[in-house]
Motif scaffolding. Structure first.
Motif, short mmCIF file in Angstrom:
data_model
loop_
_atom_site.label_atom_id
_atom_site.label_comp_id
_atom_site.label_asym_id
_atom_site.label_seq_id
_atom_site.Cartn_x
_atom_site.Cartn_y
_atom_site.Cartn_z
N GLY A 400 -8.24 -48.17 15.86
CA GLY A 400 -8.88 -47.42 14.52
C GLY A 400 -8.53 -46.07 14.68
N ARG A 401 -8.65 -45.37 16.08
CA ARG A 401 -8.67 -43.92 15.99
C ARG A 401 -6.88 -43.61 15.90
NH1 ARG A 401 -12.83 -41.46 20.37
NH2 ARG A 401 -14.64 -42.16 19.61
N LEU A 402 -6.35 -44.39 16.36
CA LEU A 402 -4.89 -44.27 16.31
C LEU A 402 -4.00 -44.52 15.01
CD1 LEU A 402 -3.40 -45.35 19.80
CD2 LEU A 402 -3.68 -43.13 19.08
N GLY A 403 -5.16 -45.25 13.90
CA GLY A 403 -4.64 -45.63 12.62
C GLY A 403 -3.61 -46.73 12.76
N ILE A 404 -3.43 -47.23 13.81
CA ILE A 404 -2.51 -48.56 13.94
C ILE A 404 -2.79 -49.69 12.97
CG2 ILE A 404 -1.47 -50.09 15.59
CD1 ILE A 404 -1.43 -47.90 17.64
N THR A 405 -4.33 -49.82 12.47
CA THR A 405 -4.70 -51.19 12.02
C THR A 405 -4.76 -50.76 10.53
OG1 THR A 405 -6.89 -50.22 12.22
CG2 THR A 405 -6.28 -51.80 13.94
N GLN A 406 -4.36 -49.60 9.93
CA GLN A 406 -4.54 -49.44 8.77
C GLN A 406 -3.24 -50.09 8.02
OE1 GLN A 406 -4.72 -45.02 8.55
NE2 GLN A 406 -6.66 -45.04 9.28
N LYS A 407 -3.64 -50.53 6.91
CA LYS A 407 -2.45 -51.27 6.01
C LYS A 407 -2.32 -50.48 4.74
CE LYS A 407 -2.10 -56.08 7.53
NZ LYS A 407 -1.97 -57.52 7.19
N ARG A 408 -1.33 -50.41 4.35
CA ARG A 408 -0.88 -49.91 3.03
C ARG A 408 -1.50 -50.60 1.97
NH1 ARG A 408 3.26 -48.94 5.98
NH2 ARG A 408 4.40 -50.67 5.30
N GLU A 409 -2.07 -49.80 0.81
CA GLU A 409 -2.71 -50.53 -0.33
C GLU A 409 -1.63 -51.78 -0.92
OE1 GLU A 409 -5.35 -48.96 -4.35
OE2 GLU A 409 -3.59 -47.57 -3.36
N GLY A 410 -2.33 -52.89 -1.10
CA GLY A 410 -1.60 -53.82 -1.88
C GLY A 410 -0.82 -54.67 -0.98
#
Length: 525
Positions: A400-410
């Motif tokens: 989470g802190r590294l932003g690896i789990t963030q998926k782009r919108e849609g």
């Protein structure tokens, strides 16, 4: 009396299985990594005085029993299942980081842990490098279960899984050399180094050959049958047969299983398996792997509960620090020249290199009179416990802190549309195949096909709306198509050159143009 005892042990074993299944179900329900939950509960059971479980605890924590169950019974199934479902195209696309970590990283970790254990832990040389070997084996089950729930990039998952598949085999080979041959080789001087290197190459190469022969043989065999229960039996024989034959021949059983399963899951699936067979084989090994992992991690918890840390805290903390330093060196140094791996991924590969059941099973297989055996057991168990609990429980926070789990919108909605569209198209193809083979009339099949086509039409409409709403999704798909088109162009040029249709000079010019376009696409990403 012996039969009665065995019957009682089987009953208790089934009770253990029910406990494992229950804990796994609860962990999955609350979206928690089930391996870690099993280790915790196993340790609690091991530390508790529950009269009804005492015979089972004594049976499971017997070194020979644990070693047999983990290495001979469960390891071939777990490795086979993972390799069976790993597409060769994914391995090939990520071969640089996987091979770098599995070979370069494993050797680097082995050397760092070995020499630091000699210096800081004051272990005898054989004990130091045995500890180094068992700490070289990674167990990604906990990490991958977290990845699946968070939708982490498939490439990162493939690298972690691919590294584990190959480095387990190398770790076992290094363990056997360190435990039983290292001192003798050192006494021989430079000649001993050559013999040790030859021994390593022989064990690994023979394992690859045995695995390849088994994989190709059973792949060919599937062409003559369309009977998925029988083909599941083929896969069982492949996994356990290649493992046992390799071990009896002095080769690496782990490498034999991995290679055999990769061949069977890719080549065999392509030439001899129907969609029904593929589905059922995958489902069977999904269940087998879940069962094996559940029991393995519960047994690890039971075994870890036996650790006696009295006045050994300094040794334990030092050993944990050594293993963490070695893993960091293995990841960051070995991957320093791999360009397309973000630094955040390297942090995950470093912290996510967990140790598990194989490390404990290898240590327990040491002879009772092996030098410093009890200290190796203590530090190995402690590192595994730290790895599973501290690293395993914190990996989600790190992602989470590294932003690896963030998926782009849609992206999630688009993935769902793609998944549904693909399965409906596959269903239509299978209906056509069954219709032709079983002489089903068009009047019967068309109504079912039309139902799927209506669903596909709706999905295509939804896909168009999503691509219009999120232009970056369309751009990504176009980049993928362009890359595959360029790969095909490159292959076409190579084919023309090999057939002497065009000269090497022209071929090199065209290849340079294609390569330049591929680099531009990579930069755009």
């Amino acid at each position: 009396m012996e039969n009665l005892d065995l019957h009682h042990i089987v009953q208790l074993g089934l009770f253990l299985l029910m406990i494992a299944a229950g804990i796994t179900a609860i962990a999955k329900k609350f979206d928690k990594p089930y391996p870690i939950a099993l280790v915790i509960v196993g340790a609690i059971i091991g530390l508790s005085n529950i009269a009804v479980l005492e015979p089972l605890k004594d049976f499971i924590t017997e070194g020979e029993i644990f070693n047999f169950v983990i290495i001979t019974l469960f390891l071939p199934a777990l490795l086979g299942e993972a390799a069976l479902k790993l597409p060769f195209s994914h391995l090939n696309a990520n071969r640089a980081p996987i091979l770098t970590l599995a070979f370069g990283g494993t050797f680097l970790s082995f050397l760092v842990v070995g020499f630091l254990s000699l210096w800081l832990l004051d272990f005898p040389i054989a004990a130091a490098f045995v500890f180094a070997a068992v700490m070289s084996a990674t167990d990604p089950v906990s990490v991958l279960s977290i990845f699946k729930g968070l939708g982490v990039n498939k490439k990162l998952s493939t690298i972690i899984e691919g590294e584990s598949l190959f480095n387990d085999g190398l770790a076992v080979v290094l363990f056997n050399i360190s435990a039983f041959s290292l001192v003798a080789y050192m006494d021989m001087g430079l000649g001993g180094v050559g013999m040790g290197l030859w021994d390593f190459i022989k064990v690994v190469s023979l394992g690859i050959v045995i695995g390849s022969v088994f994989g190709l043989g059973f792949s060919r065999l599937t062409r003559y049958f369309d009977d998925y229960p029988l083909e599941i039996i083929f896969s069982i024989i492949l996994f356990y047969g290649s493992f046992l034959l390799a071990e009896s021949a002095g080769a690496s059983g782990v490498i034999a299983v991995v290679v055999g399963a990769l061949v069977f899951g890719n080549y065999g699936a392509k030439i001899g398996m129907s969609p029904t067979t593929k589905l059922n084989i995958n489902n069977f090994w999904d269940v087998a792997a879940l069962l094996a992992n559940s029991l393995v991690f519960l047994m690890v918890g039971l075994e870890i509960a036996r650790i006696n840390v009295h006045e050994k805290w300094g040794l334990i903390f030092l050993a944990i620090a050594i293993v963490l330093v070695a893993r960091s060196a293995a990841v960051y140094l070995s991957m320093a020249f791999i360009r397309d791996i973000p630094i955040g991924w390297k942090h995950v590969l470093n912290w996510g290199g967990l140790r598990g059941s194989l490390s404990i099973a290898l240590v327990l297989s040491l002879p009772r009179d092996f030098p410093a055996r009890e200290d190796i057991l203590l530090v190995a168990f402690s590192v595994v416990l730290f790895s599973l609990l501290i690293q395993g429980l914190s990996i989600k926070t790190l992602l989470g802190r590294l932003g690896i789990t963030q998926k782009r919108e849609g992206y999630t909605e688009y993935e769902k549309v793609i998944a549904d569209s693909h399965q409906y198209e596959a269903a239509i193809e299978e209906i056509q195949r069954v219709k032709d083979n079983l002489f089903v009339t068009r009047a019967v099949s068309q109504e079912v096909v039309d139902g799927y086509k209506e669903k596909l039409a709706a999905l295509h409409s939804e896909s168009d709306k999503l691509l219009e709403q999120y232009p970056e999704l369309k751009q990504e798909q176009q980049v993928v198509l362009k890359k595959y088109a360029l790969y095909a162009q490159y292959d076409a040029i190579e084919s023309l050159q090999k057939s002497d249709v065009i000269s090497a000079d022209i071929a090199d010019q065209e290849k340079d143009v294609i390569t330049k376009k591929l680099v531009e696409l990579e930069d755009d990403e």
